[in-house]
Enzyme design. Sequence first.
Site, PDB file in Angstrom:
ATOM      1  N   GLU A 295       0.839  -1.212   0.000  1.00 46.25           N
ATOM      2  CA  GLU A 295       0.000   0.000   0.000  1.00 46.25           C
ATOM      3  C   GLU A 295       0.872   1.259   0.000  1.00 46.25           C
ATOM      4  O   GLU A 295       0.585   2.225  -0.705  1.00 46.25           O
ATOM      5  CB  GLU A 295      -0.933   0.017   1.222  1.00 46.25           C
ATOM      6  N   ASP A 378       3.988  -3.911  -5.690  1.00 48.25           N
ATOM      7  CA  ASP A 378       4.587  -5.185  -5.252  1.00 48.25           C
ATOM      8  C   ASP A 378       6.100  -5.074  -5.249  1.00 48.25           C
ATOM      9  O   ASP A 378       6.767  -5.519  -4.314  1.00 48.25           O
ATOM     10  CB  ASP A 378       4.160  -6.328  -6.192  1.00 48.25           C
TER      11      ASP A 378
HETATM   12 ZN    ZN Z   1      -2.413  -2.318  -4.676  1.00 48.51          ZN
END
Ligand code: ZN
Length: 440
Positions: A295, A378
Site C-alpha cells: 500500500e 509489489d
Molecule cells: Zn495495490
Amino acid sequence: MSLLSFIDKLDDQCIRYVIILLLWADYIWETYLSIRQFGVAKSTVQIPHQLKDVMKNDEYEKARNYSIAKLKFGFVKQFHSIIINTVVIHQGILAEIWRFTEGINPFMDEVSTSCIWLVLLQLMTTLLDLPFTIYYNFVLEEAFGFNKQTAGFFVWDKIKQFLVLQIITTMVASIVIVVVKNGGDFFFIYLWAIVGVLTLVLLTIYPAVIAPLFDKYNRLAEGELKSDIEALAASLKFPLTDLYVVEGSKRSSHSNAYFYGLFKSKRIVLFDTLLAKDDGSGCDNDEILAVLSHELGHWSRNHNIKNLVIGQVNLFLLFTVFGVTFKYPKLYTALGFYRSKPVLVGLFVVLQYVMMPYNTVLSFLMTVLSRKFEFEADDFAVQQNKGVALERSLLKLNKDNSGFPVHDWLYSVWHFSHPPLLQRIEALRESVKKFESKEK
Ligand SMILES: [Zn+2]
C-alpha cells in the site's frame, strides 16, 4: 460532414435506436467475456501446478464453485438490467417521470424539479436492484460463508446509503445546474473547476465523516503490530497520523487494507478480517506489514495523485464535449423530452451515450494502468525486503476470499484492476530473486 450534421439527418426515433444498439453491443461484449470465463471455470477441475503446494483440493473446489455461482448470478443480473434499460430508453420513461415530477413540484423551477426527479429515479433503481442485492448477500455469499450481515443491519445500512446518496447527488446536481445556466459560453470551465474542488472535498470528508456512518472504526490497540507499522511508516517517511481497524467483518469476510488523507496527514485502515483470527484465517504480523508495504508503494510512487490528475483531465474533456453539444435538441427528443431541455438530461445523454465508445476505451486503459501500478507497488514491497511475506499474504488472502485462480486471458485483461494471482506471484518471485542477488 461533421458529426452533428450527420446526427441532424437522423430522426428522433433513429437516435433512440442508436442508443439502444450501443447498450446491446456493450451487453453482448460483456456477456461474451463472461461466457469465456464461465467455460474456463467449468472445465479447469485440476489445481494449477504452481498452486499444488499452497491450495488444498477442497479449497480449490470451493473457489471454483464460488466463481461459477457469481458468474451465473452476473448473467441473470446483466440480462435484467439490459431489458430494463432498453424499456426505459424505448418508452421514454425518463421523460414520463420528469412530467410526473413537474406535476407534483409546487416550485416549478428546474433545480427543484431535477432534484425530485433524481430522487425518484434512484428510488426506482434501488427497488429494482433490491431483489438482486438480497439474493447476492443472503443466498450466494451466505452459501459460501462470506455474508456476515444480519437482516436488521442490511435494512438500516441500505436506508443510510440511500439517504447519504440523495444528499450528495442533489447537492452536486443543484450546483451543476446553476453553473450551466449562469456560466455563459465558457460555463464548462467553471463547471470543471467547481466539480474538481467538490471531488477533493468529498474525498477528504468521505473517510472521516461518511464512512464512519456505515462501519465502526477503532484505533489499533497498542502492541507489537502497532509499533511495527509505525516503525515501517517512519522508515519510509510516510506521514502516518492514525491507525484504524474497521469492522468490515460485520459486512462480509473479504479482507483488505488502505490508506487515505491529503498531504501530511495520512491514516491507515486495516480491515479486521486481515488480522489473524482463531479459525486460522487472516495474516500474521509479517504478512500484514508486507501488505502495508505494498500500500505504501502506491503512496511512494504517487499512484493516487496520478489517478487524480488523469481523472481531472478526463473530466475537463467530458465537460468540454458537453459544452459544445448540450444545446442540440435531438439529444433530448431522443429520450422523449420534447418541451423542456433539462441540464441533467443533456449531461446524462452526452456523458453516458455520446461518449460511450470513448468511456469504454478509457476504462480499459485505466484497468491496464492499474495493473501496472499493482506490479510497481509489489516491487516496492520487495525493495523493503517484504517480498516473501507478501507472497504468503497474497496466497492466504486469496484462500480466505476463495479467489478462483484460473482466468480466461481476455476476461482478465478486460476486467481485472489487479493482476491475476499467478501472474502476480510469478513477478514477485522474479523481483525477489533480483533483490536478493543485489543484496549479496
Ligand atoms: Zn495495490
